[in-house]
Design a protein around this motif. Structure first.
Motif, PDB file in Angstrom:
ATOM      1  N   SER A   1       0.825  -1.195   0.000  1.00 54.27           N
ATOM      2  CA  SER A   1       0.000   0.000   0.000  1.00 54.27           C
ATOM      3  C   SER A   1       0.862   1.248   0.000  1.00 54.27           C
ATOM      4  O   SER A   1       2.013   1.224   0.397  1.00 54.27           O
ATOM      5  N   GLU A   2       0.280   2.338  -0.456  1.00 50.74           N
ATOM      6  CA  GLU A   2       0.979   3.602  -0.473  1.00 50.74           C
ATOM      7  C   GLU A   2       0.613   4.398   0.760  1.00 50.74           C
ATOM      8  O   GLU A   2      -0.492   4.290   1.301  1.00 50.74           O
ATOM      9  N   SER A   3       1.550   5.232   1.208  1.00 54.01           N
ATOM     10  CA  SER A   3       1.295   6.081   2.360  1.00 54.01           C
ATOM     11  C   SER A   3       0.447   7.267   1.934  1.00 54.01           C
ATOM     12  O   SER A   3       0.119   7.442   0.765  1.00 54.01           O
ATOM     13  N   LYS A   4       0.132   8.115   2.893  1.00 56.04           N
ATOM     14  CA  LYS A   4      -0.649   9.306   2.582  1.00 56.04           C
ATOM     15  C   LYS A   4       0.117  10.242   1.654  1.00 56.04           C
ATOM     16  O   LYS A   4      -0.473  11.126   1.028  1.00 56.04           O
ATOM     17  N   HIS A   5       1.439  10.061   1.557  1.00 54.91           N
ATOM     18  CA  HIS A   5       2.250  10.886   0.667  1.00 54.91           C
ATOM     19  C   HIS A   5       2.330  10.293  -0.731  1.00 54.91           C
ATOM     20  O   HIS A   5       2.942  10.885  -1.616  1.00 54.91           O
ATOM     21  N   GLY A   6       1.742   9.104  -0.945  1.00 52.51           N
ATOM     22  CA  GLY A   6       1.821   8.461  -2.239  1.00 52.51           C
ATOM     23  C   GLY A   6       3.093   7.676  -2.436  1.00 52.51           C
ATOM     24  O   GLY A   6       3.430   7.310  -3.567  1.00 52.51           O
ATOM     25  N   LEU A   7       3.821   7.409  -1.352  1.00 48.14           N
ATOM     26  CA  LEU A   7       5.058   6.638  -1.431  1.00 48.14           C
ATOM     27  C   LEU A   7       4.824   5.207  -0.953  1.00 48.14           C
ATOM     28  O   LEU A   7       4.062   4.991  -0.022  1.00 48.14           O
ATOM     29  N   SER A   8       5.499   4.267  -1.591  1.00 48.74           N
ATOM     30  CA  SER A   8       5.392   2.877  -1.162  1.00 48.74           C
ATOM     31  C   SER A   8       6.203   2.663   0.110  1.00 48.74           C
ATOM     32  O   SER A   8       7.018   3.506   0.503  1.00 48.74           O
ATOM     33  N   THR A   9       5.990   1.517   0.729  1.00 49.98           N
ATOM     34  CA  THR A   9       6.757   1.173   1.926  1.00 49.98           C
ATOM     35  C   THR A   9       8.243   1.156   1.619  1.00 49.98           C
ATOM     36  O   THR A   9       9.061   1.607   2.424  1.00 49.98           O
TER      37      THR A   9
ATOM     38  N   ILE B   1       9.700   4.720   1.480  1.00 52.80           N
ATOM     39  CA  ILE B   1       9.816   5.328   2.805  1.00 52.80           C
ATOM     40  C   ILE B   1      11.003   4.733   3.558  1.00 52.80           C
ATOM     41  O   ILE B   1      11.753   5.443   4.237  1.00 52.80           O
ATOM     42  N   LYS B   2      11.198   3.417   3.427  1.00 57.13           N
ATOM     43  CA  LYS B   2      12.341   2.770   4.072  1.00 57.13           C
ATOM     44  C   LYS B   2      13.656   3.296   3.510  1.00 57.13           C
ATOM     45  O   LYS B   2      14.643   3.467   4.224  1.00 57.13           O
ATOM     46  N   GLU B   3      13.692   3.532   2.206  1.00 60.07           N
ATOM     47  CA  GLU B   3      14.889   4.089   1.581  1.00 60.07           C
ATOM     48  C   GLU B   3      15.232   5.452   2.163  1.00 60.07           C
ATOM     49  O   GLU B   3      16.374   5.723   2.537  1.00 60.07           O
ATOM     50  N   ILE B   4      14.216   6.314   2.230  1.00 64.36           N
ATOM     51  CA  ILE B   4      14.437   7.666   2.758  1.00 64.36           C
ATOM     52  C   ILE B   4      14.892   7.596   4.206  1.00 64.36           C
ATOM     53  O   ILE B   4      15.800   8.308   4.630  1.00 64.36           O
ATOM     54  N   GLU B   5      14.254   6.718   4.988  1.00 63.92           N
ATOM     55  CA  GLU B   5      14.612   6.588   6.402  1.00 63.92           C
ATOM     56  C   GLU B   5      16.063   6.129   6.556  1.00 63.92           C
ATOM     57  O   GLU B   5      16.804   6.658   7.399  1.00 63.92           O
ATOM     58  N   THR B   6      16.477   5.165   5.737  1.00 63.61           N
ATOM     59  CA  THR B   6      17.845   4.655   5.828  1.00 63.61           C
ATOM     60  C   THR B   6      18.865   5.727   5.476  1.00 63.61           C
ATOM     61  O   THR B   6      19.875   5.904   6.170  1.00 63.61           O
ATOM     62  N   ILE B   7      18.611   6.464   4.405  1.00 64.04           N
ATOM     63  CA  ILE B   7      19.552   7.504   3.985  1.00 64.04           C
ATOM     64  C   ILE B   7      19.523   8.680   4.957  1.00 64.04           C
ATOM     65  O   ILE B   7      20.553   9.310   5.219  1.00 64.04           O
ATOM     66  N   PHE B   8      18.356   8.968   5.527  1.00 61.21           N
ATOM     67  CA  PHE B   8      18.256  10.027   6.529  1.00 61.21           C
ATOM     68  C   PHE B   8      19.174   9.721   7.716  1.00 61.21           C
ATOM     69  O   PHE B   8      19.838  10.612   8.248  1.00 61.21           O
ATOM     70  N   ARG B   9      19.230   8.445   8.112  1.00 56.08           N
ATOM     71  CA  ARG B   9      20.080   8.053   9.242  1.00 56.08           C
ATOM     72  C   ARG B   9      21.558   8.278   8.948  1.00 56.08           C
ATOM     73  O   ARG B   9      22.347   8.558   9.849  1.00 56.08           O
ATOM     74  N   ILE B  10      21.938   8.127   7.676  1.00 56.10           N
ATOM     75  CA  ILE B  10      23.325   8.372   7.306  1.00 56.10           C
ATOM     76  C   ILE B  10      23.697   9.827   7.554  1.00 56.10           C
ATOM     77  O   ILE B  10      24.802  10.139   8.002  1.00 56.10           O
ATOM     78  N   PHE B  11      22.758  10.724   7.300  1.00 54.69           N
ATOM     79  CA  PHE B  11      23.011  12.157   7.485  1.00 54.69           C
ATOM     80  C   PHE B  11      22.690  12.618   8.905  1.00 54.69           C
ATOM     81  O   PHE B  11      22.894  13.782   9.238  1.00 54.69           O
TER      82      PHE B  11
END
Length: 213
Positions: A27-35, A38-48
């Motif tokens: 399913s897509e989130s309220k932002h229209g992104l797949s799970t 979102i996991k990709e963004i979260e992982t890269i966010f942690r790097i920064f």
């Protein structure tokens, strides 16, 4: 006297799975992104966010978006952050924005901004370029053994920080790969035998993973 010939690398027969598999609901989130996105963004966010503060500054976010294949100027980022904080305040009457808030971006805000920039609508080639830049941070045009070693070190550091923060020894189970194994990985996919992985060689490895996700 015969010249020693390099042993041809064996084709990779074992299946490769995406590090960010979609959930069964897909399913897509309220932002229209797949799970997966979102996991990709979260992982890269942690790097920064190596100190696990829960937020990053505008400059770090600019570098982060660039590594994801997006070009956002400081002015654009400031405008998006201001709008995000205003929207957050509208949904929470008791929330009071501080001067510090205007200079920081947390994970939900990063997800929202990247969704607006079309993160979930990228082509496979766009995603391949994003992953390539995560290794080739200096824009050399290739990935070397030093790049693999650096990324491995960053993952190990992030794992240790996360484990200490959460006081949970089972939070991640990444084990560093020996230098000899990293060298074998380079050799296995180095079709032109120049000692590094260029974009064409990288695409041959990553495209099947992303196309099947």
């Amino acid at each position: 006297m015969t010249t020693p010939q390099r042993t041809p690398s064996r084709p990779l027969h074992r299946p490769i799975e995406s590090p960010f598999p979609l959930t069964s609901s897909n399913s897509e989130s309220k932002h229209g992104l797949s799970t997966r996105h979102i996991k990709e963004i979260e992982t890269i966010f942690r790097i920064f966010d190596p100190n696990l503060n829960g937020y990053i500054d505008a400059h770090s976010f600019e570098v982060m978006t660039r590594s994801l294949g997006f070009r956002m100027s400081t002015v654009e980022i400031t405008r998006e952050v201001d709008l995000a904080w205003e929207e957050r305040q509208l949904h929470d009457d008791e929330y009071q924005q501080t001067a510090e808030d205007t200079r920081t971006i947390d994970l939900p805000m990063a997800v929202s901004i990247l969704a607006k920039r079309g993160y979930g609508k990228r082509s496979v080639s766009d995603e391949i370029g994003m992953y390539f830049r995560l290794f080739d941070r200096d824009n050399k045009g290739f990935i070397s053994i030093d790049d693999l070693t650096r990324v491995q070190s960053e993952i190990t550091t992030a794992q240790d920080d996360l484990r200490n923060e959460m006081n949970d020894l089972d939070v991640l189970q990444f084990r560093p790969v020996p230098h000899t194994t990293l060298r074998m990985m380079i050799e296995e996919f180095d079709a032109n035998e120049d000692g590094v992985i260029d974009m064409v060689e990288f695409s041959r490895v990553v495209e099947p993973i992303l196309s099947s996700s």
